[in-house]
Design a protein around this motif. Structure first.
Motif, PDB file in Angstrom:
ATOM      1  N   SER A 166       0.823  -1.217   0.000  1.00 47.95           N
ATOM      2  CA  SER A 166       0.000   0.000   0.000  1.00 47.95           C
ATOM      3  C   SER A 166       0.854   1.263   0.000  1.00 47.95           C
ATOM      4  O   SER A 166       0.352   2.345  -0.291  1.00 47.95           O
ATOM      5  CB  SER A 166      -0.960   0.006   1.195  1.00 47.95           C
ATOM      6  OG  SER A 166      -0.251   0.145   2.405  1.00 47.95           O
ATOM      7  N   ARG A 167       2.153   1.132   0.305  1.00 46.54           N
ATOM      8  CA  ARG A 167       3.068   2.268   0.306  1.00 46.54           C
ATOM      9  C   ARG A 167       3.981   2.266  -0.912  1.00 46.54           C
ATOM     10  O   ARG A 167       5.017   2.919  -0.920  1.00 46.54           O
ATOM     11  CB  ARG A 167       3.903   2.253   1.583  1.00 46.54           C
ATOM     12  CG  ARG A 167       3.030   2.470   2.810  1.00 46.54           C
ATOM     13  CD  ARG A 167       3.824   2.475   4.062  1.00 46.54           C
ATOM     14  NE  ARG A 167       4.608   3.701   4.133  1.00 46.54           N
ATOM     15  CZ  ARG A 167       5.555   3.897   5.019  1.00 46.54           C
ATOM     16  NH1 ARG A 167       5.845   2.969   5.902  1.00 46.54           N
ATOM     17  NH2 ARG A 167       6.231   5.033   5.043  1.00 46.54           N
ATOM     18  N   ASP A 223       0.815   5.104  -9.336  1.00 44.23           N
ATOM     19  CA  ASP A 223       0.095   4.754 -10.557  1.00 44.23           C
ATOM     20  C   ASP A 223       0.364   3.317 -10.992  1.00 44.23           C
ATOM     21  O   ASP A 223      -0.154   2.865 -12.001  1.00 44.23           O
ATOM     22  CB  ASP A 223       0.495   5.700 -11.693  1.00 44.23           C
ATOM     23  CG  ASP A 223       0.083   7.128 -11.398  1.00 44.23           C
ATOM     24  OD1 ASP A 223      -0.962   7.316 -10.761  1.00 44.23           O
ATOM     25  OD2 ASP A 223       0.822   8.044 -11.797  1.00 44.23           O
ATOM     26  N   SER A 224       1.152   2.604 -10.237  1.00 44.09           N
ATOM     27  CA  SER A 224       1.538   1.257 -10.616  1.00 44.09           C
ATOM     28  C   SER A 224       0.369   0.287 -10.514  1.00 44.09           C
ATOM     29  O   SER A 224      -0.481   0.393  -9.629  1.00 44.09           O
ATOM     30  CB  SER A 224       2.665   0.768  -9.705  1.00 44.09           C
ATOM     31  OG  SER A 224       2.966  -0.575  -9.979  1.00 44.09           O
ATOM     32  N   LEU A 225       0.357  -0.680 -11.426  1.00 42.71           N
ATOM     33  CA  LEU A 225      -0.640  -1.749 -11.376  1.00 42.71           C
ATOM     34  C   LEU A 225      -0.302  -2.771 -10.303  1.00 42.71           C
ATOM     35  O   LEU A 225      -1.071  -3.696 -10.073  1.00 42.71           O
ATOM     36  CB  LEU A 225      -0.721  -2.447 -12.740  1.00 42.71           C
ATOM     37  CG  LEU A 225      -1.201  -1.594 -13.902  1.00 42.71           C
ATOM     38  CD1 LEU A 225      -1.104  -2.376 -15.205  1.00 42.71           C
ATOM     39  CD2 LEU A 225      -2.622  -1.114 -13.666  1.00 42.71           C
ATOM     40  N   LEU A 226       0.825  -2.593  -9.625  1.00 43.23           N
ATOM     41  CA  LEU A 226       1.243  -3.550  -8.617  1.00 43.23           C
ATOM     42  C   LEU A 226       0.516  -3.374  -7.286  1.00 43.23           C
ATOM     43  O   LEU A 226       0.577  -4.245  -6.437  1.00 43.23           O
ATOM     44  CB  LEU A 226       2.753  -3.456  -8.391  1.00 43.23           C
ATOM     45  CG  LEU A 226       3.614  -3.818  -9.588  1.00 43.23           C
ATOM     46  CD1 LEU A 226       5.078  -3.565  -9.284  1.00 43.23           C
ATOM     47  CD2 LEU A 226       3.387  -5.264  -9.993  1.00 43.23           C
ATOM     48  N   ALA A 227      -0.150  -2.249  -7.076  1.00 43.82           N
ATOM     49  CA  ALA A 227      -0.808  -2.022  -5.792  1.00 43.82           C
ATOM     50  C   ALA A 227      -2.295  -1.719  -5.907  1.00 43.82           C
ATOM     51  O   ALA A 227      -2.994  -1.737  -4.904  1.00 43.82           O
ATOM     52  CB  ALA A 227      -0.124  -0.886  -5.039  1.00 43.82           C
ATOM     53  N   LEU A 277      -2.664 -14.700  -1.342  1.00 42.45           N
ATOM     54  CA  LEU A 277      -2.999 -14.644  -2.771  1.00 42.45           C
ATOM     55  C   LEU A 277      -3.542 -13.272  -3.160  1.00 42.45           C
ATOM     56  O   LEU A 277      -3.311 -12.804  -4.273  1.00 42.45           O
ATOM     57  CB  LEU A 277      -4.000 -15.737  -3.129  1.00 42.45           C
ATOM     58  CG  LEU A 277      -3.434 -17.160  -3.085  1.00 42.45           C
ATOM     59  CD1 LEU A 277      -4.554 -18.173  -3.254  1.00 42.45           C
ATOM     60  CD2 LEU A 277      -2.357 -17.352  -4.130  1.00 42.45           C
ATOM     61  N   ALA A 278      -4.242 -12.610  -2.239  1.00 44.85           N
ATOM     62  CA  ALA A 278      -4.787 -11.276  -2.515  1.00 44.85           C
ATOM     63  C   ALA A 278      -3.688 -10.231  -2.675  1.00 44.85           C
ATOM     64  O   ALA A 278      -3.910  -9.182  -3.265  1.00 44.85           O
ATOM     65  CB  ALA A 278      -5.749 -10.858  -1.410  1.00 44.85           C
ATOM     66  N   LEU A 279      -2.499 -10.503  -2.161  1.00 47.83           N
ATOM     67  CA  LEU A 279      -1.385  -9.568  -2.284  1.00 47.83           C
ATOM     68  C   LEU A 279      -0.748  -9.606  -3.676  1.00 47.83           C
ATOM     69  O   LEU A 279      -0.102  -8.648  -4.088  1.00 47.83           O
ATOM     70  CB  LEU A 279      -0.309  -9.861  -1.234  1.00 47.83           C
ATOM     71  CG  LEU A 279      -0.701  -9.649   0.219  1.00 47.83           C
ATOM     72  CD1 LEU A 279       0.453 -10.063   1.129  1.00 47.83           C
ATOM     73  CD2 LEU A 279      -1.114  -8.218   0.470  1.00 47.83           C
ATOM     74  N   ILE A 280      -0.936 -10.698  -4.398  1.00 47.41           N
ATOM     75  CA  ILE A 280      -0.300 -10.838  -5.706  1.00 47.41           C
ATOM     76  C   ILE A 280      -1.147 -10.129  -6.758  1.00 47.41           C
ATOM     77  O   ILE A 280      -2.328 -10.423  -6.897  1.00 47.41           O
ATOM     78  CB  ILE A 280      -0.111 -12.324  -6.058  1.00 47.41           C
ATOM     79  CG1 ILE A 280       0.815 -12.965  -5.008  1.00 47.41           C
ATOM     80  CG2 ILE A 280       0.462 -12.482  -7.467  1.00 47.41           C
ATOM     81  CD1 ILE A 280       0.968 -14.445  -5.136  1.00 47.41           C
ATOM     82  N   PRO A 281      -0.550  -9.186  -7.471  1.00 48.56           N
ATOM     83  CA  PRO A 281      -1.305  -8.445  -8.493  1.00 48.56           C
ATOM     84  C   PRO A 281      -1.843  -9.375  -9.583  1.00 48.56           C
ATOM     85  O   PRO A 281      -1.244 -10.415  -9.869  1.00 48.56           O
ATOM     86  CB  PRO A 281      -0.275  -7.482  -9.079  1.00 48.56           C
ATOM     87  CG  PRO A 281       0.879  -7.495  -8.154  1.00 48.56           C
ATOM     88  CD  PRO A 281       0.845  -8.779  -7.401  1.00 48.56           C
TER      89      PRO A 281
END
Length: 166
Positions: A47-48, A53-57, A80-84
């Protein structure tokens, strides 16, 4: 300071990477009872993400929902929810119970693999390793720091000993 205030404070790319490397190491060495703590750390670091603008978060569930999953003990689902959605992963467990996870994120040339005592710990460790390597703001690896960093501490976490990272 409260946890919510800490998550809103700015963080340099270098400090973010060091914290991810620390999380990678700690998750790989953690016991099963530490899953919630490691997953929460992973959530807060994602979250930090320095590049907002990244699709990673942008895939992260609301924090309240994530905390509910942790409270319910659904650690694998939380991991699993942490993986984009733009990332991929492999997860395996051998006969003695040791788990291996590999995570591949956009911008990486190869997957990052780590181990853990549970599937969730292996996933968060591999994800942290991948995130620490991925390009953020056009910077990979050792981005210029905005904070003074203890060089000995940085070298200690650059390659965690006893961890299978490939």
């Amino acid at each position: 300071m409260t946890a919510s205030l800490l998550t809103r404070m700015p963080i340099s790319v270098r400090e973010w990477r060091m914290r991810l490397t620390d999380l990678c190491h700690r998750s790989a060495m953690a016991e099963a009872q530490d899953e919630g703590t490691m997953l929460r750390m992973g959530y807060h670091l994602l979250s930090r993400l320095p590049d907002k603008d990244s699709l990673l978060a942008d895939h992260l569930p609301p924090e309240a929902r994530f905390d509910t999953w942790l409270a319910a003990g659904t650690h694998d689902s939380a991991a699993l929810a942490l993986i984009p959605e733009t990332g991929s992963f492999l997860l395996s467990r051998n006969g003695d119970g040791t788990c291996l996870a590999s995570v591949m994120l956009p911008g990486l040339d190869e997957e990052m693999t780590s181990e853990g005592t549970t599937p969730a710990l292996a996933l968060v460790s591999a994800l942290a390793a991948a995130l620490a390597t991925v390009d953020v703001h056009g910077q990979a690896g050792d981005a210029e720091a905005t904070h003074t960093v203890d060089v000995a501490r940085e070298e200690l976490w650059r390659t965690p000993s006893g961890i299978a990272l490939h």
